[in-house]
Design a protein around this motif. Structure first.
Motif, PDB file in Angstrom:
ATOM      1  N   GLU A 102      48.864  35.896   9.898  1.00 39.71           N
ATOM      2  CA  GLU A 102      48.341  37.136   9.331  1.00 39.71           C
ATOM      3  C   GLU A 102      46.888  36.965   8.892  1.00 39.71           C
ATOM      4  OE1 GLU A 102      49.417  40.427   5.840  1.00 39.71           O
ATOM      5  OE2 GLU A 102      50.479  38.506   5.906  1.00 39.71           O
ATOM      6  N   THR A 119      45.568  29.336  -0.469  1.00 38.83           N
ATOM      7  CA  THR A 119      46.994  29.631  -0.597  1.00 38.83           C
ATOM      8  C   THR A 119      47.455  29.427  -2.035  1.00 38.83           C
ATOM      9  OG1 THR A 119      47.460  29.033   1.696  1.00 38.83           O
ATOM     10  CG2 THR A 119      49.298  28.921   0.150  1.00 38.83           C
ATOM     11  N   GLU A 142      55.921  31.898   3.393  1.00 38.82           N
ATOM     12  CA  GLU A 142      55.516  33.192   3.940  1.00 38.82           C
ATOM     13  C   GLU A 142      54.007  33.369   3.961  1.00 38.82           C
ATOM     14  OE1 GLU A 142      57.243  35.886   5.236  1.00 38.82           O
ATOM     15  OE2 GLU A 142      58.931  34.495   5.328  1.00 38.82           O
ATOM     16  N   VAL A 143      53.274  32.604   3.122  1.00 38.40           N
ATOM     17  CA  VAL A 143      51.836  32.862   2.975  1.00 38.40           C
ATOM     18  C   VAL A 143      50.951  31.668   3.294  1.00 38.40           C
ATOM     19  CG1 VAL A 143      52.218  34.682   1.269  1.00 38.40           C
ATOM     20  CG2 VAL A 143      51.867  32.331   0.498  1.00 38.40           C
TER      21      VAL A 143
END
Length: 223
Positions: A173, A61, A51-52
């Motif tokens: 994002e 990360t 997700e990241v």
């Protein structure tokens, strides 16, 4: 302005700044393989890690996922991960529309702004059969990872344009946040992008037509 993939829009710019992974190159298969191995080794949930991971440099990360871990271990793992990802090009393909999109940019001001290093960016672009832009801002070019705007601001400065005259193409994002923090308009590309506030969102680059305007501007027609 925020538009959806279904809404037509026209943007003009002096320069385009392009993320690589997820935006012009689909490397998701490699990213999944490498990061899920790392997640398992750290005892982390693979789905949560995925997700990241997109958009950031690897060490950033890791720091987000393991905030108490010594940063030198993150940098060490990052170097190893870059080597693993560079050696693995199975499934690396262009995002739909990317070949025609980049061909249309030939001779127009644009740059690659990626969290990959020089070697990985060259390897993935070649694996996808895409031309390398003359200006490439890679991991070695900046002191801070996206979502910090440093990479986009540096690219704009090297091309000789104000941030407001640039349009960013991003999928993640972190990348969209970096473009907006740089004071640039953002076209979000792919399934991850629309949820993170780009000015315009498209499913892929087949929805973007590039034209050279009479005053030297780049005209983007979003369908």
């Amino acid at each position: 302005m925020t538009a959806t993939a279904a809404a037509a829009a026209t943007l003009t710019a002096r320069a385009l700044l392009l993320d690589m992974d997820g935006t012009i190159v689909n490397s998701d298969a490699v990213v999944e393989r490498c990061w899920r191995r790392w997640a398992a080794a750290q005892g982390l949930d693979g789905d949560a890690v995925m997700e990241v991971v997109h958009g950031r440099q690897g060490y950033a990360t890791m720091a987000l996922l393991l905030p108490d871990r010594p940063m030198e271990l993150n940098h060490e793992d990052n170097r190893r991960m870059l080597a693993e990802e560079t050696a693995d090009v199975d499934g690396v393909v262009p995002v739909p529309g990317a070949p025609a999109f980049l061909a249309a940019l030939a001779g127009l001001p644009h740059a690659l702004v990626t969290s990959a290093d020089r070697t990985l960016s060259r390897t993935r672009m070649e694996a996808a059969g895409l031309p390398l832009p003359e200006l490439r801002i890679t991991a070695e070019s900046v002191s801070a990872s996206k979502p910090d705007p440093e990479g986009f601001l540096k690219a704009a400065a090297e091309l000789g344009f104000a941030p407001a005259d640039c349009v960013v193409f991003e999928d993640s994002e972190a990348g969209i946040a970096a473009g907006r923090a740089a004071g640039m308009r953002v076209v979000g590309v792919g399934p991850r992008a629309a949820a993170h506030g780009p000015d315009v969102a498209v499913p892929d680059l087949t929805a973007v037509a590039v034209e050279a305007g009479p005053d030297g501007r780049i005209v983007l027609k979003i369908s």
